[in-house]
Motif scaffolding. Structure first.
Motif, PDB file in Angstrom:
ATOM      1  N   ARG A  20      20.730 -88.683 -19.586  1.00  0.00           N
ATOM      2  CA  ARG A  20      22.056 -88.667 -20.217  1.00  0.00           C
ATOM      3  C   ARG A  20      22.893 -89.839 -19.735  1.00  0.00           C
ATOM      4  N   TYR A  21      22.815 -90.122 -18.454  1.00  0.00           N
ATOM      5  CA  TYR A  21      23.541 -91.245 -17.860  1.00  0.00           C
ATOM      6  C   TYR A  21      23.112 -92.559 -18.524  1.00  0.00           C
ATOM      7  N   ARG A  22      21.802 -92.736 -18.675  1.00  0.00           N
ATOM      8  CA  ARG A  22      21.276 -93.943 -19.329  1.00  0.00           C
ATOM      9  C   ARG A  22      21.757 -94.018 -20.784  1.00  0.00           C
ATOM     10  N   HIS A  23      21.823 -92.875 -21.450  1.00  0.00           N
ATOM     11  CA  HIS A  23      22.287 -92.851 -22.840  1.00  0.00           C
ATOM     12  C   HIS A  23      23.761 -93.272 -22.921  1.00  0.00           C
ATOM     13  N   VAL A  24      24.571 -92.802 -21.988  1.00  0.00           N
ATOM     14  CA  VAL A  24      25.982 -93.200 -21.962  1.00  0.00           C
ATOM     15  C   VAL A  24      26.096 -94.713 -21.769  1.00  0.00           C
ATOM     16  N   ILE A  25      25.270 -95.278 -20.897  1.00  0.00           N
ATOM     17  CA  ILE A  25      25.273 -96.729 -20.681  1.00  0.00           C
ATOM     18  C   ILE A  25      24.869 -97.449 -21.968  1.00  0.00           C
ATOM     19  N   GLU A  26      23.868 -96.933 -22.680  1.00  0.00           N
ATOM     20  CA  GLU A  26      23.463 -97.535 -23.959  1.00  0.00           C
ATOM     21  C   GLU A  26      24.604 -97.503 -24.974  1.00  0.00           C
ATOM     22  N   LEU A  27      25.339 -96.400 -25.012  1.00  0.00           N
ATOM     23  CA  LEU A  27      26.494 -96.324 -25.909  1.00  0.00           C
ATOM     24  C   LEU A  27      27.488 -97.442 -25.583  1.00  0.00           C
ATOM     25  N   GLY A  28      27.685 -97.695 -24.304  1.00  0.00           N
ATOM     26  CA  GLY A  28      28.584 -98.770 -23.881  1.00  0.00           C
ATOM     27  C   GLY A  28      28.074-100.141 -24.285  1.00  0.00           C
ATOM     28  N   ARG A  29      26.767-100.337 -24.190  1.00  0.00           N
ATOM     29  CA  ARG A  29      26.184-101.620 -24.599  1.00  0.00           C
ATOM     30  C   ARG A  29      26.351-101.862 -26.096  1.00  0.00           C
ATOM     31  N   ASP A  30      26.386-100.771 -26.873  1.00  0.00           N
ATOM     32  CA  ASP A  30      26.522-100.885 -28.326  1.00  0.00           C
ATOM     33  C   ASP A  30      27.975-101.025 -28.782  1.00  0.00           C
ATOM     34  N   LEU A  31      28.921-100.909 -27.859  1.00  0.00           N
ATOM     35  CA  LEU A  31      30.340-101.034 -28.206  1.00  0.00           C
ATOM     36  C   LEU A  31      30.615-102.452 -28.703  1.00  0.00           C
ATOM     37  N   PRO A  32      31.255-102.608 -29.853  1.00  0.00           N
ATOM     38  CA  PRO A  32      31.563-103.962 -30.334  1.00  0.00           C
ATOM     39  C   PRO A  32      32.407-104.730 -29.301  1.00  0.00           C
ATOM     40  N   LEU A  76      29.567-100.746 -16.917  1.00  0.00           N
ATOM     41  CA  LEU A  76      28.767-100.245 -18.037  1.00  0.00           C
ATOM     42  C   LEU A  76      28.972 -98.757 -18.311  1.00  0.00           C
ATOM     43  N   ILE A  77      28.989 -97.932 -17.279  1.00  0.00           N
ATOM     44  CA  ILE A  77      29.168 -96.496 -17.507  1.00  0.00           C
ATOM     45  C   ILE A  77      30.541 -96.227 -18.119  1.00  0.00           C
ATOM     46  N   VAL A  78      31.534 -96.985 -17.704  1.00  0.00           N
ATOM     47  CA  VAL A  78      32.886 -96.817 -18.246  1.00  0.00           C
ATOM     48  C   VAL A  78      32.920 -97.261 -19.707  1.00  0.00           C
ATOM     49  N   LYS A  79      32.199 -98.334 -20.038  1.00  0.00           N
ATOM     50  CA  LYS A  79      32.102 -98.738 -21.445  1.00  0.00           C
ATOM     51  C   LYS A  79      31.501 -97.611 -22.277  1.00  0.00           C
ATOM     52  N   GLY A  80      30.535 -96.898 -21.711  1.00  0.00           N
ATOM     53  CA  GLY A  80      29.953 -95.758 -22.401  1.00  0.00           C
ATOM     54  C   GLY A  80      30.967 -94.639 -22.602  1.00  0.00           C
ATOM     55  N   LEU A  81      31.803 -94.416 -21.605  1.00  0.00           N
ATOM     56  CA  LEU A  81      32.855 -93.400 -21.734  1.00  0.00           C
ATOM     57  C   LEU A  81      33.884 -93.817 -22.783  1.00  0.00           C
ATOM     58  N   ILE A  82      34.166 -95.119 -22.849  1.00  0.00           N
ATOM     59  CA  ILE A  82      35.057 -95.630 -23.897  1.00  0.00           C
ATOM     60  C   ILE A  82      34.438 -95.341 -25.270  1.00  0.00           C
ATOM     61  N   ALA A  83      33.139 -95.606 -25.398  1.00  0.00           N
ATOM     62  CA  ALA A  83      32.447 -95.363 -26.667  1.00  0.00           C
ATOM     63  C   ALA A  83      32.541 -93.882 -27.046  1.00  0.00           C
ATOM     64  N   ILE A  84      32.390 -92.990 -26.082  1.00  0.00           N
ATOM     65  CA  ILE A  84      32.506 -91.552 -26.355  1.00  0.00           C
ATOM     66  C   ILE A  84      33.929 -91.210 -26.788  1.00  0.00           C
ATOM     67  N   ALA A  85      34.920 -91.774 -26.101  1.00  0.00           N
ATOM     68  CA  ALA A  85      36.317 -91.530 -26.482  1.00  0.00           C
ATOM     69  C   ALA A  85      36.568 -91.985 -27.913  1.00  0.00           C
ATOM     70  N   PHE A  86      36.011 -93.136 -28.283  1.00  0.00           N
ATOM     71  CA  PHE A  86      36.199 -93.641 -29.641  1.00  0.00           C
ATOM     72  C   PHE A  86      35.469 -92.774 -30.665  1.00  0.00           C
ATOM     73  N   MET A  87      34.311 -92.205 -30.286  1.00  0.00           N
ATOM     74  CA  MET A  87      33.607 -91.283 -31.187  1.00  0.00           C
ATOM     75  C   MET A  87      34.482 -90.057 -31.460  1.00  0.00           C
ATOM     76  N   ILE A  88      35.225 -89.651 -30.465  1.00  0.00           N
ATOM     77  CA  ILE A  88      36.095 -88.479 -30.599  1.00  0.00           C
ATOM     78  C   ILE A  88      37.323 -88.808 -31.441  1.00  0.00           C
ATOM     79  N   TYR A  89      37.928 -89.986 -31.214  1.00  0.00           N
ATOM     80  CA  TYR A  89      39.261 -90.258 -31.755  1.00  0.00           C
ATOM     81  C   TYR A  89      39.378 -91.351 -32.814  1.00  0.00           C
ATOM     82  N   SER A  90      38.542 -92.368 -32.791  1.00  0.00           N
ATOM     83  CA  SER A  90      38.732 -93.490 -33.705  1.00  0.00           C
ATOM     84  C   SER A  90      38.464 -93.078 -35.148  1.00  0.00           C
TER      85      SER A  90
END
Length: 148
Positions: A20-32, A76-90
């Motif tokens: 799951r941790y690695r997946h969160v990092i991948e989400l961060g890498r995919d953030l524009p 990187l992990i924080v970028k993943g958390l940003i990506a999750i926040a944007f999935m929730i709100y953007s």
């Protein structure tokens, strides 16, 4: 199916926290990428141990303000958390943003128990910033048109 539903489905498949941790990092890498000009002090989120920048854009075309977000972090992990926040709100209306509990989503993902206190506080600061932008958009005066 929403982005969060997709993410929940992904997390159900991932059995252990490391995956799951690695997946969160991948989400961060995919953030524009956030433009360099947006790495400005006014866009920096206070209360994060890592450097975090968030920008918002408001579209009032539908009569209700709809917000979209961009962001970046130096971790990187924080970028993943940003990506999750944007999935929730953007892409949501200001009212939807204000009525959505990100902590509940983190709990459903099983992340809340695995984040350090510092990361949890930083995530809360990001959410506070997003909700503040939504509150501002909700109470912004519509543009006035002057009669000739």
């Amino acid at each position: 199916m929403t982005a969060i539903d997709d993410l929940l489905a992904d997390f159900e498949i991932l059995d252990d926290w490391e995956d799951r941790y690695r997946h969160v990092i991948e989400l961060g890498r995919d953030l524009p990428a956030l433009p360099d000009t947006d790495h400005a002090p006014g866009n920096k989120v206070k209360g994060c141990a890592s450097q975090v920048w968030i920008t918002s854009a408001v579209d009032d075309a539908s009569g209700e303000p709809v917000l979209t977000f961009q962001g970046d972090s130096d971790a990187l992990i924080v970028k993943g958390l940003i990506a999750i926040a944007f999935m929730i709100y953007s892409g949501k209306t200001a009212q939807q943003i204000l009525s959505t509990d990100a902590g509940e989503v983190l709990g459903r993902l099983g992340l809340s128990g695995h984040l350090t206190q510092q990361r949890s506080n930083g995530f809360a600061s990001m959410i506070q910033r997003i909700k503040s932008d939504a509150q501002t958009a909700l109470h912004a005066e519509p543009p006035r048109f002057e009669s000739p």
